[in-house]
Write a protein that holds these residues in place. Structure first.
Motif, PDB file in Angstrom:
ATOM      1  N   ASP A   1       0.736  -1.159  -0.050  1.00 38.78           N
ATOM      2  CA  ASP A   1       0.194   0.126   0.077  1.00 38.78           C
ATOM      3  C   ASP A   1       0.761   1.335  -0.210  1.00 38.78           C
ATOM      4  N   SER A   2       2.088   1.028   0.528  1.00 34.17           N
ATOM      5  CA  SER A   2       3.017   2.201   0.592  1.00 34.17           C
ATOM      6  C   SER A   2       3.803   2.478  -0.659  1.00 34.17           C
ATOM      7  N   GLY A   3       3.531   1.521  -1.528  1.00 36.75           N
ATOM      8  CA  GLY A   3       4.328   1.775  -2.732  1.00 36.75           C
ATOM      9  C   GLY A   3       5.470   0.984  -3.063  1.00 36.75           C
ATOM     10  N   VAL A   4       6.062  -0.077  -1.934  1.00 41.14           N
ATOM     11  CA  VAL A   4       7.206  -0.856  -2.035  1.00 41.14           C
ATOM     12  C   VAL A   4       6.428  -2.171  -2.476  1.00 41.14           C
ATOM     13  N   THR A   5       7.017  -2.393  -3.748  1.00 43.48           N
ATOM     14  CA  THR A   5       6.188  -3.737  -4.485  1.00 43.48           C
ATOM     15  C   THR A   5       7.103  -4.630  -4.866  1.00 43.48           C
ATOM     16  N   LEU A   6       8.640  -4.551  -4.546  1.00 42.95           N
ATOM     17  CA  LEU A   6       9.584  -5.739  -4.863  1.00 42.95           C
ATOM     18  C   LEU A   6       9.615  -6.569  -3.612  1.00 42.95           C
ATOM     19  N   LEU A   7       9.128  -7.740  -3.804  1.00 40.60           N
ATOM     20  CA  LEU A   7       9.046  -8.681  -2.507  1.00 40.60           C
ATOM     21  C   LEU A   7      10.058  -9.682  -2.644  1.00 40.60           C
ATOM     22  N   ASP A   8      10.919  -9.862  -1.908  1.00 35.40           N
ATOM     23  CA  ASP A   8      12.280 -10.701  -2.182  1.00 35.40           C
ATOM     24  C   ASP A   8      12.253 -11.823  -1.181  1.00 35.40           C
ATOM     25  N   THR A   9      12.232 -13.174  -1.752  1.00 38.65           N
ATOM     26  CA  THR A   9      12.296 -14.257  -1.029  1.00 38.65           C
ATOM     27  C   THR A   9      13.108 -15.249  -1.644  1.00 38.65           C
ATOM     28  N   SER A  10      13.114 -16.489  -1.048  1.00 36.88           N
ATOM     29  CA  SER A  10      13.903 -17.802  -1.742  1.00 36.88           C
ATOM     30  C   SER A  10      13.256 -18.967  -0.921  1.00 36.88           C
ATOM     31  N   ASP A  11      13.195 -20.113  -1.903  1.00 34.68           N
ATOM     32  CA  ASP A  11      13.002 -21.604  -1.202  1.00 34.68           C
ATOM     33  C   ASP A  11      13.456 -21.913   0.014  1.00 34.68           C
ATOM     34  N   VAL A  12      14.904 -21.505   0.237  1.00 37.27           N
ATOM     35  CA  VAL A  12      15.463 -21.919   1.284  1.00 37.27           C
ATOM     36  C   VAL A  12      15.269 -21.170   2.485  1.00 37.27           C
ATOM     37  N   TYR A  13      14.558 -19.905   2.368  1.00 39.43           N
ATOM     38  CA  TYR A  13      13.957 -19.300   3.835  1.00 39.43           C
ATOM     39  C   TYR A  13      13.025 -20.104   4.680  1.00 39.43           C
ATOM     40  N   GLY A  14      13.477 -20.739   5.365  1.00 39.21           N
ATOM     41  CA  GLY A  14      12.584 -21.733   6.379  1.00 39.21           C
ATOM     42  C   GLY A  14      13.211 -22.862   6.494  1.00 39.21           C
ATOM     43  N   PRO A  15      13.399 -23.797   5.581  1.00 36.07           N
ATOM     44  CA  PRO A  15      13.192 -23.696   4.180  1.00 36.07           C
ATOM     45  C   PRO A  15      11.663 -23.744   3.894  1.00 36.07           C
ATOM     46  N   HIS A  16      11.187 -23.079   2.939  1.00 31.99           N
ATOM     47  CA  HIS A  16       9.980 -23.248   2.473  1.00 31.99           C
ATOM     48  C   HIS A  16       8.895 -22.250   2.864  1.00 31.99           C
ATOM     49  N   THR A  17       9.002 -22.090   4.170  1.00 27.16           N
ATOM     50  CA  THR A  17       7.906 -21.265   4.949  1.00 27.16           C
ATOM     51  C   THR A  17       7.843 -19.843   4.627  1.00 27.16           C
ATOM     52  N   ASN A  18       8.841 -19.204   4.137  1.00 29.31           N
ATOM     53  CA  ASN A  18       8.479 -17.800   3.658  1.00 29.31           C
ATOM     54  C   ASN A  18       7.925 -17.704   2.495  1.00 29.31           C
ATOM     55  N   GLU A  19       8.190 -18.546   1.472  1.00 33.39           N
ATOM     56  CA  GLU A  19       7.217 -18.550   0.254  1.00 33.39           C
ATOM     57  C   GLU A  19       6.014 -18.897   0.434  1.00 33.39           C
ATOM     58  N   ILE A  20       5.626 -19.937   1.391  1.00 29.27           N
ATOM     59  CA  ILE A  20       4.169 -20.096   1.797  1.00 29.27           C
ATOM     60  C   ILE A  20       3.536 -18.965   2.561  1.00 29.27           C
ATOM     61  N   LEU A  21       4.243 -18.098   3.392  1.00 24.29           N
ATOM     62  CA  LEU A  21       3.701 -17.052   3.848  1.00 24.29           C
ATOM     63  C   LEU A  21       3.348 -15.997   2.977  1.00 24.29           C
ATOM     64  N   LEU A  22       4.308 -15.679   1.753  1.00 23.82           N
ATOM     65  CA  LEU A  22       4.223 -14.703   1.160  1.00 23.82           C
ATOM     66  C   LEU A  22       2.918 -15.205   0.189  1.00 23.82           C
ATOM     67  N   GLY A  23       2.652 -16.372  -0.001  1.00 22.18           N
ATOM     68  CA  GLY A  23       1.766 -16.801  -0.831  1.00 22.18           C
ATOM     69  C   GLY A  23       0.319 -16.560  -0.392  1.00 22.18           C
ATOM     70  N   LYS A  24       0.293 -16.606   1.098  1.00 24.05           N
ATOM     71  CA  LYS A  24      -0.856 -16.165   1.715  1.00 24.05           C
ATOM     72  C   LYS A  24      -1.164 -14.770   1.654  1.00 24.05           C
ATOM     73  N   ALA A  25      -0.146 -13.984   1.792  1.00 26.12           N
ATOM     74  CA  ALA A  25      -0.152 -12.404   1.720  1.00 26.12           C
ATOM     75  C   ALA A  25      -0.614 -11.938   0.247  1.00 26.12           C
ATOM     76  N   LEU A  26      -0.045 -12.738  -0.748  1.00 25.37           N
ATOM     77  CA  LEU A  26      -0.594 -12.496  -2.089  1.00 25.37           C
ATOM     78  C   LEU A  26      -1.917 -12.588  -2.447  1.00 25.37           C
ATOM     79  N   LYS A  27      -2.892 -13.591  -1.721  1.00 22.92           N
ATOM     80  CA  LYS A  27      -3.937 -13.921  -2.235  1.00 22.92           C
ATOM     81  C   LYS A  27      -4.951 -13.019  -1.648  1.00 22.92           C
ATOM     82  N   ASP A  28      -4.668 -11.864  -0.971  1.00 25.71           N
ATOM     83  CA  ASP A  28      -5.502 -11.032  -0.151  1.00 25.71           C
ATOM     84  C   ASP A  28      -5.480  -9.600  -1.075  1.00 25.71           C
TER      85      ASP A  28
END
Length: 345
Positions: free
Chosen positions: A50-77
């Motif tokens: 909402d503030s204009g920061v639109t580049l979201l940076d993650t990786s499959d190794v963060y967690g591993p995998h949990t960060n991508e899953i978290l972003l996936g939930k945020a992206l749905k809304d």
């Protein structure tokens, strides 16, 4: 809600356009101690977009995998997916024994991409990085498989992380590289000698991770006292007490200049990165909305040539004690791969 307008910049020559500042998502799920509640992080991501920061940076190794899953939930809304540039990475994985390893063979590249698409809940990754370079596989082979993913519509733009200048050149000859991610800050300037000039010669954008020195410019030497036992910074040479005592000088000087400017030390450190050029996008990470707001405030900090010169004078490439990583982390210094001609048929 932050009111500062976040501009847009272009990365590379292939059409990728991102917010002038991104957000690194690694610490939201891993590495820097116990993660915050999921609802808090999703609220932070929505606030960032909402503030204009639109580049979201993650990786499959963060967690591993949990960060991508978290972003996936945020992206749905709230239509978030259509408003962001989603960057993720492949290349680092954990063996069954829990050891980190690196792979860049075609079968792994494809499987990693399919896994990330599923966890993120998307049909296409906007920017797909090779996180670390597999020195057993010619870079042409790895990027050749990524090129196929682009042709299949699963990836839009291609990036490299922690790659040497020669590796970048070889990869770019196979498929255009839109962005190179590297550690760049007032206490990590070694990339300026060879890698930054190579990126600019080839028209490749630069994404600067850890632009706040992994929190060093937020708290200075005091940061050592705040680290939990499971925070990986405890194992980084620069955060060892004997090195931190030396590195205190850098923080003290930054603190002095920030006080004169009427900004915070992290804002000054981020502003320095922004002033490196309009082809540079820093991606500071945070788990708190108040810290995020402070970070985007760096966009309004304007540095004079004299101030840039002063910062450069005491924040040289050799002014910091301690390596960026311990011995087990592959960096651009260990990213040369075999030539295609040396590969066995």
């Amino acid at each position: 809600m932050a009111t500062l307008k976040v501009g847009r910049i272009k990365l590379g020559s292939q059409g990728l356009e991102v917010s002038a500042q991104g957000i690194g998502c690694m610490g939201m799920s891993a590495v820097y101690g116990s993660p915050k509640p999921e609802s808090d992080i999703i609220a932070l991501i929505h606030h960032a977009v909402d503030s204009g920061v639109t580049l979201l940076d993650t990786s499959d190794v963060y967690g591993p995998h949990t960060n991508e899953i978290l972003l996936g939930k945020a992206l749905k809304d709230r239509g978030v997916r259509e408003r962001v540039e989603l960057a993720t990475k492949f290349g680092i994985y954990y063996t069954d024994g829990g050891e980190a390893d690196i792979r860049g063979d075609p079968a792994y590249v494809r499987a990693a991409c399919e896994g990330s698409l599923k966890r993120l809940g998307v049909d296409c990754i906007d920017l797909y990085y090779q996180h670390r370079i597999d020195t057993r596989v010619p870079i042409e082979v790895t990027i050749g498989e990524v090129k196929k993913l682009v042709e299949e519509g699963k990836v839009k733009y291609v990036g490299l992380s922690e790659a040497s200048a020669s590796t970048i050149r070889r990869a770019h000859a196979v498929h255009p590289i839109s962005a190179v991610q590297l550690e760049w800050s007032l206490w990590s300037r070694d990339v300026e000698a060879d890698i930054i000039p190579t990126c600019r010669e080839l028209g490749i954008g630069i994404v600067a991770y850890s632009p706040l020195g992994r929190g060093f410019f937020a708290l200075g030497p005091k940061i050592v006292d705040t680290l939990s036992n499971d925070d990986f910074r405890k194992n980084l040479p620069r955060f060892r007490p004997e090195n931190m005592e030396h590195n205190r000088r850098l923080y003290d000087r930054v603190n002095e200049i920030a006080a004169k400017k009427g900004c915070t030390p992290p804002q000054l450190a981020l502003a320095w990165v922004h002033h490196q050029g309009n082809d540079v996008c820093p991606i500071p990470g945070t788990t708190k909305i108040e810290n995020f707001n402070q970070n985007i405030g760096a966009l309004s900090v304007k540095l004079t040539p004299e101030e840039m010169s002063e910062l450069k004078s005491f924040a040289s490439a050799d002014s910091v004690k301690g390596e960026r990583y311990g011995l087990v982390r592959a960096t651009y210094n260990e990213s040369e791969t075999p030539s295609l001609s040396s590969r066995k048929p």
